[in-house]
Enzyme design. Structure first.
Site, PDB file in Angstrom:
ATOM      1  N   ASN A 158      27.942 -23.312 -25.821  1.00 52.65           N
ATOM      2  CA  ASN A 158      28.968 -23.650 -24.806  1.00 52.65           C
ATOM      3  C   ASN A 158      29.714 -24.903 -25.225  1.00 52.65           C
ATOM      4  OD1 ASN A 158      27.958 -21.673 -22.819  1.00 52.65           O
ATOM      5  ND2 ASN A 158      26.161 -23.008 -22.830  1.00 52.65           N
ATOM      6  N   LEU A 159      31.045 -24.834 -25.160  1.00 51.98           N
ATOM      7  CA  LEU A 159      31.865 -25.971 -25.594  1.00 51.98           C
ATOM      8  C   LEU A 159      32.570 -26.604 -24.397  1.00 51.98           C
ATOM      9  CD1 LEU A 159      33.538 -24.192 -28.640  1.00 51.98           C
ATOM     10  CD2 LEU A 159      31.533 -25.699 -28.684  1.00 51.98           C
ATOM     11  N   LYS A 200      33.006  -9.663 -30.155  1.00 53.58           N
ATOM     12  CA  LYS A 200      32.639 -10.785 -31.042  1.00 53.58           C
ATOM     13  C   LYS A 200      31.717 -10.310 -32.170  1.00 53.58           C
ATOM     14  CE  LYS A 200      34.976 -14.114 -29.369  1.00 53.58           C
ATOM     15  NZ  LYS A 200      36.033 -14.669 -30.202  1.00 53.58           N
ATOM     16  N   HIS A 260      34.376 -22.221 -17.187  1.00 59.03           N
ATOM     17  CA  HIS A 260      32.967 -22.376 -17.532  1.00 59.03           C
ATOM     18  C   HIS A 260      32.351 -23.505 -16.696  1.00 59.03           C
ATOM     19  CE1 HIS A 260      34.349 -20.508 -21.522  1.00 59.03           C
ATOM     20  NE2 HIS A 260      33.551 -19.629 -20.954  1.00 59.03           N
ATOM     21  N   TRP A 276      25.401 -24.055  -7.373  1.00 54.70           N
ATOM     22  CA  TRP A 276      24.772 -22.729  -7.266  1.00 54.70           C
ATOM     23  C   TRP A 276      23.397 -22.738  -7.928  1.00 54.70           C
ATOM     24  CZ3 TRP A 276      27.571 -17.459  -7.743  1.00 54.70           C
ATOM     25  CH2 TRP A 276      28.515 -17.355  -6.704  1.00 54.70           C
ATOM     26  N   PRO A 328      29.538 -20.730 -31.874  1.00 53.02           N
ATOM     27  CA  PRO A 328      29.314 -21.958 -31.096  1.00 53.02           C
ATOM     28  C   PRO A 328      28.507 -21.708 -29.829  1.00 53.02           C
ATOM     29  CG  PRO A 328      31.680 -21.414 -31.283  1.00 53.02           C
ATOM     30  CD  PRO A 328      30.921 -20.245 -31.779  1.00 53.02           C
ATOM     31  N   ASP A 357      20.286 -17.792 -10.379  1.00 48.90           N
ATOM     32  CA  ASP A 357      20.152 -18.819 -11.405  1.00 48.90           C
ATOM     33  C   ASP A 357      20.668 -18.401 -12.781  1.00 48.90           C
ATOM     34  OD1 ASP A 357      19.270 -21.211 -10.509  1.00 48.90           O
ATOM     35  OD2 ASP A 357      17.133 -20.768 -10.725  1.00 48.90           O
ATOM     36  N   SER A 407      30.657 -16.421 -30.521  1.00 49.89           N
ATOM     37  CA  SER A 407      30.106 -17.066 -29.329  1.00 49.89           C
ATOM     38  C   SER A 407      28.615 -16.747 -29.240  1.00 49.89           C
ATOM     39  CB  SER A 407      30.851 -16.508 -28.123  1.00 49.89           C
ATOM     40  OG  SER A 407      30.069 -16.639 -26.977  1.00 49.89           O
ATOM     41  N   SER A 408      27.883 -17.596 -28.510  1.00 49.56           N
ATOM     42  CA  SER A 408      26.434 -17.371 -28.385  1.00 49.56           C
ATOM     43  C   SER A 408      26.109 -16.120 -27.569  1.00 49.56           C
ATOM     44  CB  SER A 408      25.771 -18.584 -27.744  1.00 49.56           C
ATOM     45  OG  SER A 408      26.336 -18.810 -26.476  1.00 49.56           O
ATOM     46  N   CYS A 409      27.113 -15.559 -26.869  1.00 49.15           N
ATOM     47  CA  CYS A 409      26.829 -14.368 -26.064  1.00 49.15           C
ATOM     48  C   CYS A 409      26.595 -13.122 -26.915  1.00 49.15           C
ATOM     49  CB  CYS A 409      27.944 -14.120 -25.049  1.00 49.15           C
ATOM     50  SG  CYS A 409      29.466 -13.605 -25.829  1.00 49.15           S
ATOM     51  N   TYR A 454      32.943  -8.346 -24.092  1.00 54.01           N
ATOM     52  CA  TYR A 454      33.381  -9.494 -24.891  1.00 54.01           C
ATOM     53  C   TYR A 454      32.434  -9.701 -26.078  1.00 54.01           C
ATOM     54  CZ  TYR A 454      34.420 -14.479 -25.752  1.00 54.01           C
ATOM     55  OH  TYR A 454      34.755 -15.694 -26.307  1.00 54.01           O
ATOM     56  N   GLY A 488      44.770 -23.501 -27.783  1.00 55.05           N
ATOM     57  CA  GLY A 488      43.521 -23.396 -27.024  1.00 55.05           C
ATOM     58  C   GLY A 488      42.650 -24.623 -27.246  1.00 55.05           C
ATOM     59  N   MET A 489      41.530 -24.673 -26.521  1.00 51.93           N
ATOM     60  CA  MET A 489      40.662 -25.852 -26.627  1.00 51.93           C
ATOM     61  C   MET A 489      40.122 -26.008 -28.054  1.00 51.93           C
ATOM     62  SD  MET A 489      37.308 -26.985 -24.476  1.00 51.93           S
ATOM     63  CE  MET A 489      36.275 -25.583 -24.785  1.00 51.93           C
ATOM     64  N   HIS A 547      46.074 -22.198 -31.739  1.00 54.49           N
ATOM     65  CA  HIS A 547      46.131 -23.671 -31.845  1.00 54.49           C
ATOM     66  C   HIS A 547      46.398 -24.373 -30.521  1.00 54.49           C
ATOM     67  CE1 HIS A 547      50.370 -22.859 -31.557  1.00 54.49           C
ATOM     68  NE2 HIS A 547      50.624 -24.145 -31.477  1.00 54.49           N
TER      69      HIS A 547
HETATM   70  N1  LIG Z   1      35.135 -22.428 -24.750  1.00 50.84           N
HETATM   71  C1  LIG Z   1      33.872 -22.214 -25.047  1.00 50.84           C
HETATM   72  O1  LIG Z   1      32.939 -22.712 -24.390  1.00 50.84           O
HETATM   73  C2  LIG Z   1      33.509 -21.396 -26.248  1.00 50.84           C
HETATM   74  C3  LIG Z   1      32.162 -21.220 -26.521  1.00 50.84           C
HETATM   75  C4  LIG Z   1      31.799 -20.449 -27.597  1.00 50.84           C
HETATM   76  C5  LIG Z   1      32.782 -19.853 -28.366  1.00 50.84           C
HETATM   77  N2  LIG Z   1      34.088 -20.036 -28.098  1.00 50.84           N
HETATM   78  C6  LIG Z   1      35.066 -19.338 -28.955  1.00 50.84           C
HETATM   79  O2  LIG Z   1      36.063 -20.194 -29.456  1.00 50.84           O
HETATM   80  C7  LIG Z   1      37.293 -19.470 -29.565  1.00 50.84           C
HETATM   81  C8  LIG Z   1      38.401 -20.234 -28.865  1.00 50.84           C
HETATM   82  O3  LIG Z   1      38.031 -20.471 -27.512  1.00 50.84           O
HETATM   83  P1  LIG Z   1      38.792 -21.521 -26.579  1.00 50.84           P
HETATM   84  O4  LIG Z   1      37.801 -22.023 -25.620  1.00 50.84           O
HETATM   85  O5  LIG Z   1      39.584 -22.438 -27.433  1.00 50.84           O
HETATM   86  O6  LIG Z   1      39.774 -20.544 -25.786  1.00 50.84           O
HETATM   87  P2  LIG Z   1      41.209 -20.890 -25.155  1.00 50.84           P
HETATM   88  O7  LIG Z   1      41.292 -22.321 -24.815  1.00 50.84           O
HETATM   89  O8  LIG Z   1      41.428 -19.861 -24.082  1.00 50.84           O
HETATM   90  O9  LIG Z   1      42.198 -20.610 -26.369  1.00 50.84           O
HETATM   91  C9  LIG Z   1      42.433 -19.335 -26.850  1.00 50.84           C
HETATM   92  C10 LIG Z   1      43.808 -19.312 -27.469  1.00 50.84           C
HETATM   93  O10 LIG Z   1      44.065 -17.981 -27.944  1.00 50.84           O
HETATM   94  C11 LIG Z   1      45.396 -17.659 -27.582  1.00 50.84           C
HETATM   95  N3  LIG Z   1      45.564 -16.216 -27.423  1.00 50.84           N
HETATM   96  C12 LIG Z   1      44.937 -15.408 -26.559  1.00 50.84           C
HETATM   97  N4  LIG Z   1      45.403 -14.163 -26.676  1.00 50.84           N
HETATM   98  C13 LIG Z   1      46.351 -14.196 -27.646  1.00 50.84           C
HETATM   99  C14 LIG Z   1      47.200 -13.224 -28.223  1.00 50.84           C
HETATM  100  N5  LIG Z   1      47.172 -11.931 -27.822  1.00 50.84           N
HETATM  101  N6  LIG Z   1      48.059 -13.593 -29.181  1.00 50.84           N
HETATM  102  C15 LIG Z   1      48.120 -14.895 -29.589  1.00 50.84           C
HETATM  103  N7  LIG Z   1      47.332 -15.868 -29.096  1.00 50.84           N
HETATM  104  C16 LIG Z   1      46.458 -15.499 -28.116  1.00 50.84           C
HETATM  105  C17 LIG Z   1      45.599 -18.335 -26.254  1.00 50.84           C
HETATM  106  O11 LIG Z   1      46.965 -18.465 -25.969  1.00 50.84           O
HETATM  107  P3  LIG Z   1      47.459 -18.262 -24.432  1.00 50.84           P
HETATM  108  O12 LIG Z   1      46.649 -19.228 -23.617  1.00 50.84           O
HETATM  109  O13 LIG Z   1      48.913 -18.582 -24.501  1.00 50.84           O
HETATM  110  O14 LIG Z   1      47.141 -16.826 -24.086  1.00 50.84           O
HETATM  111  C18 LIG Z   1      44.916 -19.674 -26.493  1.00 50.84           C
HETATM  112  O15 LIG Z   1      45.781 -20.597 -27.087  1.00 50.84           O
HETATM  113  C19 LIG Z   1      37.036 -18.097 -28.998  1.00 50.84           C
HETATM  114  O16 LIG Z   1      36.799 -17.193 -30.018  1.00 50.84           O
HETATM  115  C20 LIG Z   1      35.790 -18.264 -28.180  1.00 50.84           C
HETATM  116  O17 LIG Z   1      35.021 -17.098 -28.148  1.00 50.84           O
HETATM  117  C21 LIG Z   1      34.488 -20.785 -27.045  1.00 50.84           C
END
Ligand SMILES: NC(=O)c1ccc[n+]([C@@H]2O[C@H](COP(=O)([O-])OP(=O)(O)OC[C@H]3O[C@@H](n4cnc5c(N)ncnc54)[C@H](OP(=O)(O)O)[C@@H]3O)[C@@H](O)[C@H]2O)c1
Length: 332
Positions: free
Chosen positions: A172-173, A143, A186, A209, A170, A285, A110-112, A139, A16-17, A14
């Site tokens: 890219n967010l 996923k 990112h 780049w 999702p 690229d 994730s799209s990856c 990674y 995280g983004m 919660h």
């Molecule tokens: N950002 C993007 O562009 C994007 C795109 C596609 C998919 N997603 C997916 O969306 C999801 C969330 O991404 P996000 O961008 O929100 O990432 P984020 O901002 O890095 O948030 C991830 C959260 O998970 C927590 N976390 C990590 N390791 C943990 C652990 N061992 N125990 C408990 N909490 C832990 C982190 O806490 P700490 O920071 O305290 O470690 C953080 O609050 C992911 O599954 C990602 O693959 C993201």
């Protein structure tokens, strides 16, 4: 059946983004019983801690938005951490949720997960049809395992235990709560930071780049959160109609993509940077295009609402609020 706004919902990640956007969205929709734990309070890679948490809280629903996330540099430098931590978090949360009687869970991928050379736009059925991009393969494998965990628990226990575990992928967010680290971020947060620093220091040019011609898709994080709640709320019959037992994930994209050059222009505009945008064509690229096929979720009735211009404005305003160190001209 009316939605029970008092049911207990655990949002993992919660802070995280994406997780924070899911909490905002649930609250705005009237959900009142949201359970959270920070990483420091509950390490999701620790099986005993996760088991104790689920035994104590017994939530009705789980959004699994916790993950170890990063850009190409971080994925390339820490591949062991990316595969191990993500596999452990997913396995622990999904299994212990099942053991505690959680009926509904949403896993964020994730799209990856799609092959490097998948036909564009990338549809759900491109999964496991080819070789993955090598830089984030560990990674992506984690996923894919998350999707397969949800599907396998549904297949084995769906009927007997009434569970219904779903996955969303999702594109890219970007948006509030993004990571603006100079090396581990990112493309959008990295460019917001660079254009902001260029504006503050009156730099005449920002060099991007590559050629600027590759196209990428970007979705504002609150749209992603809305899509997550939307997918979680769909009836089982409708979800099953639109997915397959062993291909149950749903793509979530904006609907169209932009060139990196146009993205850079949009970011410069949002920030008010009036210098030149140059392209360092000696740098690689990457793939010419990465675009999700969102037909499935669109057909189900969900559509992105926030366009790039509006989303970048919000993202920059959040950056200004949260990055006073960069504002002061420090580059830590
Ligand atoms: N950002 C993007 O562009 C994007 C795109 C596609 C998919 N997603 C997916 O969306 C999801 C969330 O991404 P996000 O961008 O929100 O990432 P984020 O901002 O890095 O948030 C991830 C959260 O998970 C927590 N976390 C990590 N390791 C943990 C652990 N061992 N125990 C408990 N909490 C832990 C982190 O806490 P700490 O920071 O305290 O470690 C953080 O609050 C992911 O599954 C990602 O693959 C993201």
């Amino acid at each position: 059946m009316p939605t029970d706004l008092n049911q207990k919902i655990y949002v993992a990640g919660h802070r995280g983004m994406v997780g924070s956007a899911i909490v905002r969205t649930l609250q705005s929709q009237g959900f009142t019983n949201i359970v959270t734990r920070s990483h420091a309070q509950l390490d999701l890679t620790n099986q005993a801690q996760v088991k104790a948490f689920f035994e104590q809280e017994k939530p009705a629903q789980v959004y699994l938005a916790a993950a170890k996330v990063g850009g190409i540099h971080a994925n390339n430098t820490f591949p062991a951490e990316f595969i191990y931590q993500n596999l452990m978090m997913e396995a622990n949360v999904i299994h212990q949720a099942f053991e505690a009687g959680v009926k509904k869970l949403l896993f964020l991928g994730s799209s990856c997960i799609y092959p490097k050379l998948a036909p564009q736009p990338m549809a759900e059925n491109a999964l496991l049809t080819g070789t993955l991009e090598s830089t984030n393969e560990p990674y992506a494998i984690a996923k894919i395992a998350g999707i397969k965990l949800c599907e396998s628990y549904n297949r084995q226990y769906g009927q007997s235990h009434g569970i219904d575990y779903r996955s969303v992928m999702p594109t890219n967010l970007y948006g509030p709560g993004d990571n603006y680290h100079p090396e581990n971020s990112h493309v959008i947060p990295a460019l917001i930071r660079r254009f902001h620093e260029a504006k503050v220091s009156n730099a005449p040019e920002v060099l991007i780049w590559g050629t600027g011609t590759p196209k990428r898709e970007f979705l504002y994080v609150d749209d992603m959160a809305a899509a997550s709640v939307f997918v979680m709320t769909l009836s089982k019959a409708i979800y099953e109609q639109q997915t397959e037992t062993m291909q149950s994930h749903i793509n979530v994209g904006f609907g169209n993509d932009v060139t990196i050059a146009d993205l850079a222009k949009a970011i410069a505009k949002a920030i008010g940077y009036s210098g030149k945008i140059g392209f360092d064509t000696s740098k690689p690229d990457g793939a010419p295009r990465k675009w999700m096929d969102s037909t499935r979720i669109n057909r189900l009735g969900w559509q992105a609402k926030v366009d790039l211009e509006a989303g970048l404005k919000e993202a920059y305003s959040d950056f200004l609020k949260t990055h006073t160190d960069v504002l002061a001209g420090k580059t830590s």
